[in-house]
Design a protein around this motif. Structure first.
Motif, short mmCIF file in Angstrom:
data_model
loop_
_atom_site.label_atom_id
_atom_site.label_comp_id
_atom_site.label_asym_id
_atom_site.label_seq_id
_atom_site.Cartn_x
_atom_site.Cartn_y
_atom_site.Cartn_z
N TRP B 376 0.83 -1.20 0.00
CA TRP B 376 0.00 0.00 0.00
C TRP B 376 0.87 1.26 0.00
N VAL B 377 1.85 1.29 0.92
CA VAL B 377 2.67 2.50 1.06
C VAL B 377 3.47 2.76 -0.20
N ASP B 378 4.08 1.69 -0.75
CA ASP B 378 4.91 1.90 -1.94
C ASP B 378 4.12 2.48 -3.10
N SER B 529 -10.64 1.68 3.77
CA SER B 529 -9.78 0.60 4.24
C SER B 529 -10.09 -0.72 3.56
N GLY B 530 -11.29 -0.88 3.02
CA GLY B 530 -11.67 -2.13 2.36
C GLY B 530 -10.69 -2.49 1.27
N LEU B 531 -10.28 -1.49 0.49
CA LEU B 531 -9.34 -1.75 -0.59
C LEU B 531 -7.91 -1.85 -0.02
N ALA B 532 -7.61 -0.98 0.95
CA ALA B 532 -6.24 -0.90 1.46
C ALA B 532 -5.78 -2.20 2.10
N LEU B 533 -6.73 -3.01 2.61
CA LEU B 533 -6.32 -4.23 3.29
C LEU B 533 -6.27 -5.44 2.37
N GLN B 534 -6.65 -5.25 1.12
CA GLN B 534 -6.64 -6.40 0.21
C GLN B 534 -5.22 -6.77 -0.19
N ALA B 535 -5.06 -8.02 -0.61
CA ALA B 535 -3.74 -8.46 -1.06
C ALA B 535 -3.35 -7.68 -2.32
N SER B 536 -4.34 -7.33 -3.11
CA SER B 536 -4.06 -6.62 -4.37
C SER B 536 -4.25 -5.11 -4.19
N HIS B 553 -11.64 15.12 -14.74
CA HIS B 553 -12.06 16.04 -13.68
C HIS B 553 -12.12 15.35 -12.33
N ALA B 554 -11.66 14.13 -12.29
CA ALA B 554 -11.80 13.39 -11.04
C ALA B 554 -10.58 13.59 -10.14
N LYS B 555 -10.83 13.55 -8.85
CA LYS B 555 -9.75 13.57 -7.87
C LYS B 555 -9.87 12.31 -7.04
N MET B 556 -8.76 11.86 -6.54
CA MET B 556 -8.80 10.65 -5.74
C MET B 556 -8.01 10.84 -4.45
N VAL B 557 -8.53 10.34 -3.35
CA VAL B 557 -7.76 10.40 -2.11
C VAL B 557 -8.10 9.20 -1.22
N PRO B 558 -7.10 8.53 -0.68
CA PRO B 558 -7.39 7.47 0.28
C PRO B 558 -7.66 8.07 1.65
N ILE B 559 -8.72 7.59 2.30
CA ILE B 559 -8.97 8.00 3.68
C ILE B 559 -8.81 6.76 4.54
N VAL B 560 -7.60 6.50 4.95
CA VAL B 560 -7.38 5.32 5.79
C VAL B 560 -6.43 5.68 6.92
N GLY B 561 -6.53 4.91 7.98
CA GLY B 561 -5.49 4.93 8.99
C GLY B 561 -5.68 5.86 10.16
N GLU B 562 -4.65 5.89 10.98
CA GLU B 562 -4.68 6.57 12.26
C GLU B 562 -4.26 8.02 12.10
N SER B 563 -4.21 8.71 13.25
CA SER B 563 -4.07 10.17 13.21
C SER B 563 -2.85 10.65 12.46
N ASN B 564 -1.71 10.04 12.67
CA ASN B 564 -0.51 10.57 12.03
C ASN B 564 0.21 9.52 11.20
N GLY B 869 -3.29 -9.86 4.44
CA GLY B 869 -4.31 -9.77 3.39
C GLY B 869 -4.46 -11.03 2.57
N ASN B 870 -4.15 -12.19 3.15
CA ASN B 870 -4.32 -13.41 2.34
C ASN B 870 -5.30 -14.41 2.94
N ILE B 871 -6.12 -13.92 3.84
CA ILE B 871 -7.13 -14.83 4.39
C ILE B 871 -8.44 -14.55 3.70
N HIS B 872 -8.93 -15.49 2.95
CA HIS B 872 -10.14 -15.23 2.19
C HIS B 872 -11.24 -16.24 2.46
N PHE B 873 -10.85 -17.50 2.47
CA PHE B 873 -11.89 -18.53 2.45
C PHE B 873 -11.91 -19.29 3.76
N VAL B 874 -13.07 -19.36 4.33
CA VAL B 874 -13.18 -19.96 5.65
C VAL B 874 -14.38 -20.88 5.75
#
Lengths: 148, 886
Positions: B376-378, B529-536, B553-564, B869-874
């Motif tokens: 995610w960070v990279d 966060s739904g996307l951020a936690l996925q393996a992909s 005309h679109a803008k994109m921003v992730p809203i995830v995570g803690e305060s800092n 992010g690799n737990i899918h099937f249970v």
């Protein structure tokens, strides 16, 4: 519920149709059930508290079920003089309810009214659409037997 | 347009659209009000702001009548005063008013402690609002001494069963502020007026508890209540606040402006700061009710503790630091790991990473956040490097005509961002939500797509194909970069019917969505966060970024995570990433840092947070310095030496060697960076609890004890100055310019070359996500952020445990029926790759069939496995004996 959706759609699925929607639901159910109110709110996409607010504002809407038959005991001036209050007392005692309440078996709802416009027949009790005049404590119990 | 009118014989300039009240207030003419509140639409219900207007019949209310050119208004005639007195007396006849007209009230301040023998709500001594009551002020202003009307005491029971605030409707004056704020500002619709006439009461539908009707407990109603009817449980009896101080909420990436109320040296409550960015006077349950409790918590770490013979011994800073320095010198090099909290400030983060890199000569640094995984960070860093984005703020939500919320439940993770979306929708913006679950925002959405969980790249491929192939829009053929051609070619090979099958989204719905995207000019994509936690996650983020580029005309921003979290990453608290988001591999930049820090830096990316913890097991990491949170895991006992520096003692303290008390954000000066990349200032407004110290201070003391120069910071601004002078990206930052509004980092980025409309490599390959035999359910995992450093708000703040669903498994009613479980009963989940969880279920139709949703507390021991992010099937089964179930 499907039937509620139909009613809501009948009035254009708008908040402005809330009163007639509530009236229709009450006509079918006899009162406004909790699930009914929640469903109306969900269909109209408005908060449940909004519908509840309207339903409690108007006296015409009832949130608790009514009995199969409604008893209106006249306590207007003429009936009062001729012992209307005693008839009410007797009904309350016999049916085990207080004015405004419904019997446990769901048979009767007892309410008081101020004059039904036939003071010559005082004391009067109106059951559903039938007027019963010149009653006394004994007669009124007899009259009830006709309504199941 | 300006207009002129006359109020109380004074010429006044006002703007068209202003009410008479606003015009008067602007000219410092006081008109008494009760139901008016600057955040709310006027209702004119209290009638106290009546005025006389020449040529207008009767006494109109100033709050509802618009100011007009040439109006002549009188606000304080004899007649008006007498009418106002009568109105207030009528209001008071239903409000227990002993305190208001008490002839002893002059001496009240002096004899405040006197206990009187009076009923629960008839006395000033038992009204929580005494001293801050608007009625009290008005009675004094109008000089009311006696009330001519008979008293109508309503005798309602005080409602105390809900968490966070109590309600005593005997004190309610029916001004309707709470009802309006709940419906018009917060769009919760929890409160309304019920019944009528003298029986009118404010409340919830069917008189249920706030918990039952799904109240968000944002506390907006409490803050607007002019009387003591609504009062916070925790701050109710703390007395009147003596001063307020402005700072930033420490809990999520929105970074709301808060006003801390203090009495003496104690924080008694935190309320949203009015009219300040980014939250514009609104705040969520965490900011309103969970801040003061945590600062004042009795279990805070207060003194340095060292372990001697398996016993914790209180000690002085001097001794503790000496001991640590002595040990750390022995463990210098690759065996050292540093775990930074995403709640640390920018200054803390800078000093900590410098310590890890320079003093400890290690490259193993990580932020303990579920979102600080490398995939995610990279990709975030790469996007920012190649295509420096513009600042996207919460204000952009107000401007957007179409909002696309992709993945995650914003109303739980970042409620104030969700609130802005809600407000935009009510103003007419279109909302599309893409999430397998029916989130709160999805209920409002014009379109809600519920793709099969696991991999959102699939749906993105489908959407991109439709955009590229079925549209002959000339604006799309724009840039002809190699990446662009590559993507076009790849999309040609995408099989739409296969995507329909895999995502479960029919083609016509995808087309409808693409249609909407084409018809709107101002599109905002919020990534949760739904996307951020996925393996992909990385591929998904690139895909969404490409989408925003294609749509112009679109803008994109992730809203995830803690305060800092953003600030910690900015400061390079990640292996391989230097301050200013510079890769260690960039030779020249690294050299610069080495020169100013005076020592070489160990290069190369090593591990992200999860991997770092796992390396302890392999024996590669022998020493840990932890300011963040590591969920309790047995692995930790393999460590030779652990120093924990935090606000509370961790559960796994048995394996630690030193515990150092860190100060709370309300006790330090510093800066944090929110999701908008807004650098905000934290203020020290409370004395440090016990011997606790700022993290940067502790860390730099250790470095100094170890004999390193370059750590002699006196105050936090010294560190910011150093960042300003050596981190290229921050060369434009002038620390003194960070005012209450903060500064946007992207506004003073260095002269990076901006490639126009470049897009990213996006993988359209359909990976096989077949459910293995015997594992029929798909598990969606999210990580809750009711958390601060190593403290779970659920454990520390009374009431939080009743509103969160952390540690519970959501299941569809039909699946629940099949398994014979009902809400509260315990189930066991096992995945095909060894993950196991036991917990109670919540039966809800928010979740689709054959899917399960698990919101994990950050402290849960399972969290580490889930970060991957690799737990899918249970498979799931009911646990017969539910005695162990939490």
């Amino acid at each position: 519920m499907k039937w509620i959706r139909k009613i809501v759609e009948k009035y254009g699925k708008k908040e402005s149709g809330l009163i007639p929607i509530l009236q229709d639901v009450q006509k079918i159910k006899g009162y406004l059930p909790e699930e009914g109110i929640s469903d109306i709110a969900a269909e109209l996409k408005i908060p449940i508290a909004r519908v509840y607010s309207l339903a409690t504002f108007y006296k015409a809407f009832r949130l608790i079920p009514r009995g199969r038959h409604s008893i209106h005991v006249c306590l207007g001036t003429a009936c009062h003089v001729r012992g209307g209050a005693k008839i009410m007392d007797r009904l309350e005692q016999d049916l085990g309810v207080r004015s405004g309440e419904t019997t446990q078996d769901g048979r009767f709802t007892v309410e008081s009214v101020r004059c039904v416009g036939c003071c010559g027949l005082a004391p009067v009790v109106v059951i559903d659409d039938d007027f019963h005049g010149k009653l006394n404590q004994k007669k009124v119990i007899q009259v009830l037997k006709k309504y199941e | 347009m300006a207009i002129t009118l006359k109020i109380d014989n004074k010429e006044i300039k006002a703007k068209t659209g202003m009410s008479v009240l606003e015009a008067a207030r602007q000219a410092d003419i006081y008109i008494p009000t009760l139901c008016h509140h600057p955040q709310l639409n006027p209702s004119g219900s209290c009638r106290l702001c009546i005025v006389e207007i020449k040529g207008v019949r009767g006494y109109p209310t100033a709050c509802t009548i618009p100011a007009e050119e040439g109006m002549v208004v009188q606000t304080n005639t004899q007649r008006l005063r007498s009418l106002r007195c009568q109105i207030l007396e009528l209001i008071l006849s239903e409000h227990p008013y002993t305190c208001l007209v008490c002839d002893k009230r002059e001496g009240c301040d002096e004899w405040m402690g006197t206990i009187r023998k009076v009923g629960i709500t008839t006395s000033c001594q038992t009204c929580p609002k005494s001293g801050a009551c608007e009625l009290q002020n008005l009675v004094q202003y109008l000089g009311i001494e006696e009330i001519a009307f008979p008293i109508n005491y309503r005798g309602y029971p005080v409602e105390q069963k809900d968490p966070f605030f109590d309600r005593d409707y005997n004190l309610c004056i029916l001004c309707g502020r709470c009802v309006r704020v709940c419906n018009e500002v917060r769009y919760n619709g929890t409160l309304n007026f019920h019944y009528r006439g003298d029986r009118t009461v404010v409340g919830t539908a069917f008189g249920k508890s706030h918990l039952e009707v799904g109240c968000a407990f944002c506390g907006a109603c409490v803050d607007v209540c002019p009387t003591g009817a609504l009062a916070g449980k925790a701050d109710k009896w703390e007395g009147c606040s003596e001063q307020t101080q402005h700072s930033i909420c420490p809990y999520c990436a929105v970074g709301c402006s808060l006003d801390y109320h203090l009495r003496g040296n104690r924080i008694i409550k935190s309320v949203p700061a009015q009219g300040k960015s980014p939250n514009q006077g609104q705040v969520c349950v965490r900011g309103r009710f969970a801040v003061a409790d945590l600062v004042n918590h009795p279990t805070r770490l207060k003194k340095p503790l060292v372990k001697r013979n398996k016993q914790w011994i209180e000690t002085s800073w001097e001794e503790a630091l000496d001991r640590i320095a002595e040990q750390f010198v022995r463990y210098r090099g690759d065996g050292f790991g540093l775990v930074v909290s995403p709640n640390n400030t920018v200054e803390d983060a800078y000093v900590l990473q410098k310590f890890g890199r320079v003093a400890m000569q290690s490259r193993h640094l990580a932020v303990s956040s579920p979102f600080a995984h490398s995939r995610w960070v990279d990709s975030l860093v790469e996007i920012e490097k190649i295509h420096p984005p513009h600042t996207v703020t919460l204000g952009d939500i107000d401007q957007a005509s179409l909002i696309l919320v992709w993945g995650g439940d914003l109303s739980v993770s970042h409620p104030i961002a969700a609130l802005r979306v809600k407000q935009a929708v009510h103003r007419g913006a279109k909302l599309i939500v893409i999430d397998p679950r029916k989130t709160k925002l999805a209920e409002l959405a014009d379109m809600h797509l519920q793709p099969n969980p696991v991999d959102d790249s699939l749906l993105l491929s489908g959407l991109m194909k439709l955009i590229f192939e079925n549209r002959s829009d000339p604006s799309l053929s724009g840039p002809q970069s190699p990446e662009w051609n590559d993507l076009t070619n790849k999309l040609k090979k995408v099989n739409l019917s296969l995507i329909e099958e895999k995502t479960g989204i029919p083609r016509n719905q995808m087309e409808e969505l693409v249609d909407l995207l084409f018809h709107h000019q101002r599109i905002l994509i919020l990534v949760g966060s739904g996307l951020a936690l996925q393996a992909s996650a990385s591929n998904g983020l690139f895909g969404l970024f490409n989408l925003s580029v294609v749509l112009k005309h679109a803008k994109m921003v992730p809203i995830v995570g803690e305060s800092n979290l953003a600030g910690c990453l900015e400061m390079g608290c990640m292996s391989g990433l230097l301050p200013g988001l510079i890769s260690v591999n960039e030779e020249s930049a690294r050299k610069k840092f080495e020169k100013s820090w005076g020592l070489s830096i160990q290069g190369e990316r090593s591990y992200d947070f999860t991997e770092l913890v796992q390396q302890i097991e392999g024996g590669k990491i022998k020493t840990l310095y932890v300011t963040g949170e590591i969920p309790p895991t047995d692995i930790l006992k393999k460590c030779h030496y652990i120093v924990v520096q935090s606000v509370f003692r961790p559960e796994w303290a048995d394996w630690a060697d030193v515990l150092l008390p860190a100060a709370h954000p309300a006790e330090i000066d510093g800066t944090v960076v929110n999701f908008e990349k807004r650098l905000q200032r934290l203020r020290r407004i409370h004395r440090q609890t016990g011997l606790s110290k700022p993290d940067w201070w502790i860390c730099s003391q250790i470095a100094q004890k170890m004999g390193f120069s370059g750590f002699s910071y006196k105050k936090s601004s010294d560190i910011l100055n150093e960042i300003h002078s050596i981190v290229p990206r921050y060369s434009g930052l002038i620390p003194s310019k960070i005012k209450e509004k903060g500064l946007f980092l992207l506004d003073f980025k260095s002269n990076q070359k901006k490639k126009s409309c470049s897009i990213f490599h996006f993988d359209v390959a359909i990976r096989n996500h077949e459910k293995p035999k015997g594992y029929p359910y798909t598990l969606i995992i999210d990580v809750g952020i009711s958390h601060f450093r190593n403290a779970s708000l659920i454990e520390k703040v009374s009431g939080m445990e009743r509103i969160g669903s952390e540690g519970k498994v959501e299941i569809h009613p039909k699946d629940a029926e099949r398994l014979h479980v009902s809400t509260g009963e315990c189930v066991q989940i096992k995945s095909n790759n060894g993950f196991q969880f036991e917990g109670p279920v919540i039966v809800t139709d928010r979740i689709p069939q054959k899917s399960l949703y698990l919101l994990l507390d950050k402290k849960s021991p399972h969290v580490l496995e889930c970060f991957k992010g690799n737990i899918h099937f249970v498979k799931i089964k009911k646990v017969a004996d539910d005695s162990d179930c939490r």
